[in-house]
Write a protein that holds these residues in place. Structure first.
Motif, PDB file in Angstrom:
ATOM      1  N   ASP A 208       0.857  -1.193   0.000  1.00 30.34           N
ATOM      2  CA  ASP A 208       0.000   0.000   0.000  1.00 30.34           C
ATOM      3  C   ASP A 208       0.891   1.240   0.000  1.00 30.34           C
ATOM      4  O   ASP A 208       0.902   2.014   0.950  1.00 30.34           O
ATOM      5  CB  ASP A 208      -0.910  -0.031   1.235  1.00 30.34           C
TER       6      ASP A 208
ATOM      7  N   VAL B 283      -3.515   4.492   0.661  1.00 29.69           N
ATOM      8  CA  VAL B 283      -4.947   4.636   0.400  1.00 29.69           C
ATOM      9  C   VAL B 283      -5.735   3.552   1.128  1.00 29.69           C
ATOM     10  O   VAL B 283      -6.778   3.820   1.727  1.00 29.69           O
ATOM     11  CB  VAL B 283      -5.234   4.591  -1.120  1.00 29.69           C
ATOM     12  N   VAL B 284      -5.250   2.339   1.107  1.00 38.17           N
ATOM     13  CA  VAL B 284      -5.941   1.234   1.778  1.00 38.17           C
ATOM     14  C   VAL B 284      -5.936   1.462   3.293  1.00 38.17           C
ATOM     15  O   VAL B 284      -6.950   1.237   3.967  1.00 38.17           O
ATOM     16  CB  VAL B 284      -5.312  -0.126   1.407  1.00 38.17           C
TER      17      VAL B 284
ATOM     18  N   ALA C 138      -5.859   4.348   4.823  1.00 35.81           N
ATOM     19  CA  ALA C 138      -6.827   5.409   5.093  1.00 35.81           C
ATOM     20  C   ALA C 138      -8.254   4.869   5.039  1.00 35.81           C
ATOM     21  O   ALA C 138      -9.091   5.221   5.878  1.00 35.81           O
ATOM     22  CB  ALA C 138      -6.658   6.545   4.088  1.00 35.81           C
ATOM     23  N   MET C 139      -8.539   3.994   4.055  1.00 35.10           N
ATOM     24  CA  MET C 139      -9.872   3.419   3.945  1.00 35.10           C
ATOM     25  C   MET C 139     -10.186   2.533   5.153  1.00 35.10           C
ATOM     26  O   MET C 139     -11.265   2.619   5.739  1.00 35.10           O
ATOM     27  CB  MET C 139     -10.007   2.603   2.661  1.00 35.10           C
TER      28      MET C 139
ATOM     29  N   SER D 150     -10.807   4.695   8.139  1.00 30.15           N
ATOM     30  CA  SER D 150     -12.090   5.400   8.031  1.00 30.15           C
ATOM     31  C   SER D 150     -13.265   4.479   8.327  1.00 30.15           C
ATOM     32  O   SER D 150     -14.192   4.852   9.068  1.00 30.15           O
ATOM     33  CB  SER D 150     -12.259   5.997   6.631  1.00 30.15           C
ATOM     34  N   VAL D 151     -13.255   3.301   7.763  1.00 29.48           N
ATOM     35  CA  VAL D 151     -14.346   2.346   8.004  1.00 29.48           C
ATOM     36  C   VAL D 151     -14.374   1.941   9.477  1.00 29.48           C
ATOM     37  O   VAL D 151     -15.438   1.874  10.095  1.00 29.48           O
ATOM     38  CB  VAL D 151     -14.212   1.117   7.070  1.00 29.48           C
TER      39      VAL D 151
END
Length: 188
Positions: free
Chosen positions: A82, A86-87, A89-90, A93-94
């Motif tokens: 990664d 981005v992964v 951060a995702m 966030s989830v």
């Protein structure tokens, strides 16, 4: 002097029995309410309890720390998976969305419990106020009947009346409104 000590000890003993009885009743009530909680509430509470622990922080420090170190290329034999994060951060966030939802579920349940306790406190206070009002009325009547000269306290007649909670709430709202109007008119 010994008789007074015995009487005080007896009073403390009966007080201790009342306190013990009340504590047992409260503990029993909490256990009953705990047993009535649904599976979803127990799951939400467990997740909230765990996420509010230092163990949760340590796990995140290790996992996110390793994720960052690996994807910065600081470990030569481990490939980046990664590189733009981005992964990460995702995932973060989830996780934040779900954790905040679990915390809100737990807070809502705790607020409902706090509301019940506040209602109980209010009922006990109103009952105590009613009993005190009756005692004031009784003592005033006794002093009048026994022709005991007393300083006529202007508050006695007011104290001898039951408090009407709805009128007190109305008065609080009126006072709050007048204070807000006063603040608004002074420009503060």
């Amino acid at each position: 002097m010994a008789t007074q000590d015995v009487a005080e000890e007896r009073d403390q003993s009966s007080l201790a029995q009342i306190v013990d009885r009340n504590i047992r009743a409260l503990i029993e009530r909490r256990r009953l309410e705990e047993s009535r909680r649904g599976r979803e509430d127990r799951i939400a509470d467990g997740i909230t309890r765990f996420t509010g622990s230092m163990q949760f922080v340590y796990i995140h420090l290790v996992v996110f720390g390793l994720w960052i170190v690996v994807n910065l290329g600081w470990i030569p034999l481990v490939p980046k998976f990664d590189p733009s994060f981005v992964v990460l951060a995702m995932v973060a966030s989830v996780e934040a969305i779900f954790l905040s939802t679990f915390v809100l579920i737990t807070q809502n349940r705790m607020a409902a419990i706090a509301d019940k306790r506040a209602d109980l406190d209010l009922q006990i206070s109103l009952l105590a106020e009613h009993e005190i009002t009756r005692l004031v009325t009784l003592v005033t009547a006794l002093s009048d009947k026994l022709q005991i000269e007393q300083a006529r306290d202007p508050e006695l007649s007011e104290l001898a009346r039951d408090v009407q909670p709805e009128k007190v709430l109305d008065r609080i709202e009126q006072t709050e409104n007048s204070v807000e109007e006063h603040i608004g008119s002074t420009g503060s």
